[in-house]
Write an enzyme that holds these catalytic residues in place. Structure first.
Site, short mmCIF file in Angstrom:
data_model
loop_
_atom_site.label_atom_id
_atom_site.label_comp_id
_atom_site.label_asym_id
_atom_site.label_seq_id
_atom_site.Cartn_x
_atom_site.Cartn_y
_atom_site.Cartn_z
N LYS A 140 -3.05 30.80 81.15
CA LYS A 140 -3.45 31.56 79.97
C LYS A 140 -2.23 32.27 79.39
O LYS A 140 -1.47 32.91 80.11
CB LYS A 140 -4.52 32.58 80.36
CG LYS A 140 -5.36 33.08 79.21
CD LYS A 140 -6.57 33.86 79.71
CE LYS A 140 -7.51 34.22 78.58
NZ LYS A 140 -8.72 34.93 79.06
N ARG A 154 -29.01 38.33 75.95
CA ARG A 154 -29.21 37.36 77.02
C ARG A 154 -30.04 37.93 78.17
O ARG A 154 -30.53 37.18 79.01
CB ARG A 154 -27.84 36.92 77.57
CG ARG A 154 -27.01 36.23 76.53
CD ARG A 154 -25.72 35.70 77.10
NE ARG A 154 -25.36 34.48 76.41
CZ ARG A 154 -24.60 33.53 76.90
NH1 ARG A 154 -24.09 33.65 78.12
NH2 ARG A 154 -24.32 32.45 76.22
N GLU A 156 -25.27 38.31 82.61
CA GLU A 156 -25.98 39.45 82.03
C GLU A 156 -27.36 39.65 82.63
O GLU A 156 -27.80 40.79 82.84
CB GLU A 156 -26.09 39.27 80.51
CG GLU A 156 -24.76 39.31 79.77
CD GLU A 156 -24.06 37.96 79.70
OE1 GLU A 156 -22.97 37.89 79.10
OE2 GLU A 156 -24.61 36.97 80.25
#
Length: 633
Positions: free
Chosen positions: A280, A395, A367
């Site tokens: 990344k 969610r 979540e």
């Protein structure tokens, strides 16, 4: 080459390895330069440059379907599909979206701003392909952080069971927005170090095939030897047990390795996981060195130093204010624990995690689990603070309803990024939570007018032991008001009058209070005196104050930075109707029945008619209607 001259990715098929490496370098320079001005998701995209080029070289988009999970890693894909010239408008009003967008390009076949959806969508696309007897490839590209989401695991189970032809690219950079957590992340770590499992397995199979026919018993024993080798080299081989062929790990920045393994995957029957290791932020040292997700998504920055261009504000950030107040209270209240679904940085919870490591839980992109875990903590006398973005709370709807509200548990839900958030657009606008939470019995919903009231609301929520309570707070910083040193609870369901007036009433809360006060000031210059009420409790309503206002017959305007359907204004209309008061002189302002795209919040509000100017016009029209109504009588 001039990246803005690219119209489609077909040119890549003619490039040799050296030319592809040059293209990768040009794309990195382009992204670093463009995002230094607009901001955006720099780290994720620098990490997938070679992978994206390789995919477009070896597949035929849009006939072959790329699904990017999460969509913030699709910038390189956008460049290669003809949108480089629009990057100066990235995430700006009416400009290029920061996520895949079907109306932008035929190459964007799936839109996602949340994680863990690609595999389910890919299964649907692959099933449609098979029903229609077509032969195209379906290629979801999913990050290792997104793979921990429950929906992704459900899809893996189904895809493996059905043996669906699909090539899943697992883009493993060992980070999502924050460092990944969980047992599945550990499995991926073992796979990264296992290295040559497939090579060893293929060599063993070759040797076994050279042995003359020796009967079923020894052949079965040979299969057991293969299984033993598998478990010896890769402990638990998670994906193969789910029915996938596992390839990798592969260096995601090596075109030769990528091409060899992708070509191999294309020849295989059934579902394949190609495990790609990427870095990344690759190519930009500040982003490469990031260990906590600072460079995941950024505002503008200085290329030479990596310093962010910060807007000046003496007020604390809302996330920081709430997190710090929770931490302050936790020092004297050992019931307080904090749960976040992979957002410790965004929700400013690092200091709490450092001070109270045994009371801090980052559960990863999960979540639903976060909400029900909070419920479990509450059953044992703890006071969990569930810090979750409004758009991610969607969610966990069922868990908040069924596990928290239905059992009337003392969970404090901090709804971060409530209201319009701007640049991330329609997938992230926090404008639906009032509507889907307001119908839940037992649940208190509140939003402060400023950061001082905000810290008192945190105190209110932690002191409240009569069930669940949710506090909404916006993205960005407070407005810079003085802060009280002593925290005090606010009476549940109480509103406050901020400005007196006898001609009409504006009921509002949170971020729209300054707008209401500005409109009242303008109206006063025309001799119209409007009462402005801080309706800080969205549920329950301050029915005593509301009854008093309704009894006067003054027209009422409700104002909210949230969807009108089922929102605060609807609550006022419902109460008025049920209380046998006339509803004709109640009007509502808020988000219309549409998804709000990306852009500067002020520009978005202006476009949908939520400004002080629009409020002044609407109030004058409402008062005019009142006069006309009285004349009829």
């Amino acid at each position: 080459m001039d990246l803005t001259e690219i119209t489609n990715p077909s040119f890549i098929k003619k490039l040799d390895k050296e030319q592809m490496m040059e293209l990768a370098e040009e794309i990195r320079v382009f992204l670093i330069e463009k995002l230094s001005v607009t901001g955006g998701h720099l780290g994720p995209n620098l990490g997938v440059v070679e992978l994206t080029i390789a995919l477009h070289k070896l597949f035929d988009s849009p006939n072959d379907k790329f699904l990017w999970d999460v969509g913030h890693q699709a910038y390189v894909h956008k460049i290669l599909t003809g949108r480089a010239g629009d990057f100066g408008t990235l995430r700006q009003f009416k400009g290029l979206c920061g996520f895949p967008k079907m109306i932008e390009s035929e190459h964007d076949v799936w839109e996602t701003g949340h994680s863990s959806t690609s595999l389910s969508a890919a299964m649907g696309m692959a099933a449609a392909r098979d029903i229609k007897e077509e032969t195209n490839y379906v290629i979801p590209v999913i990050g290792d952080g997104a793979l921990t989401g429950g929906m992704a695991l459900e899809a893996l189970n189904h895809i493996g069971h059905k043996k669906t032809n699909m090539i899943v690219i697992l883009n493993d950079n060992e980070m999502s927005i924050a460092p990944n957590v969980g047992a599945l992340h550990s499995v991926l770590g073992k796979l990264r170090t296992a290295g040559k499992y497939n090579t060893a397995k293929d060599e063993l199979e070759y040797i076994l095939k050279k042995i003359p026919a020796i009967g079923g018993t020894i052949a079965a024993a040979a299969e057991r030897v293969k299984d033993s080798l598998k478990y010896l080299l890769v402990s638990g081989v998670f994906f193969e047990e789910l029915g996938f062929t596992y390839l990798g790990p592969v260096d995601g920045h090596d075109f030769t390795e990528l091409e060899r393994n992708i070509q191999y995957a294309k020849k295989m029957e059934g579902p394949v996981i190609l495990h790609v290791i990427t870095k990344k932020g690759k190519g930009y040292l500040p982003a490469e060195a990031d260990k906590i997700g600072t460079w995941h998504g950024t505002g503008p920055y200085k290329i030479e130093t990596g310093d962010f261009v910060k807007t000046s504000s003496v007020a604390p950030s809302w996330s920081g204010l709430v997190a710090e107040t929770v931490r302050k209270i936790a020092r004297n209240d050992k019931r307080v624990a904090v749960i976040t679904p992979a957002m410790p940085v965004g929700s400013k919870l690092e200091s709490f995690a450092t001070e109270f490591p045994n009371r801090f839980f980052d559960v990863g992109i999960a979540e639903q689990h976060a909400a029900t875990m909070a419920a479990g903590l509450a059953t044992q006398g703890m006071k969990p603070f569930l810090a979750i973005y409004s758009t991610f709370l969607q969610r966990a709807y069922d868990q908040v309803l069924h596990d928290i509200s239905r059992q009337n548990l003392n969970v404090f839900i901090g709804i971060d990024r409530a209201g319009l958030v701007g640049a991330d657009g329609e997938t992230h606008q926090g404008v639906f939570d009032i509507s889907f939470l307001r119908s839940m019995p037992n649940l208190v919903i509140m939003m402060p007018k400023d950061e001082n009231e905000g810290q008192h609301m945190v105190k209110t929520a932690i002191d409240y032991d009569c069930g669940p309570i949710a506090m909404r707070y916006p993205r960005g910083n407070g407005i810079g008001v003085p802060m009280d040193e002593t925290l005090r609870p606010i009476p549940i369901g109480s509103w406050e009058v901020l400005r007196e007036g006898n001609d009409a009433v504006i009921l509002t809360f949170g971020t729209t209070i300054p707008m209401a006060l500005e409109a009242a000031e303008i109206l006063a210059t025309d001799g119209i005196y409007v009462k402005v009420v801080n309706a800080r409790f969205i549920k329950p309503l301050d029915t005593e104050m509301l009854d008093g206002m309704l009894a006067t017959g003054m027209p009422i305007m409700t104002l909210e930075e949230a969807v009108l359907a089922g929102g605060f204004g609807s609550a006022i209309l419902e109460y008025t109707h049920d209380s046998i008061f006339p509803t004709q002189l109640i009007r509502r302002m808020g988000i219309p029945d549409q998804f709000i795209e990306h852009g500067n919040v002020e520009a978005l509000l202006d476009e949908i008619g939520i400004t002080a100017g629009h409020l002044v016009e609407n109030m004058k029209a409402l008062i005019h209607d009142q006069v006309a109504e009285r004349e009829k009588v």
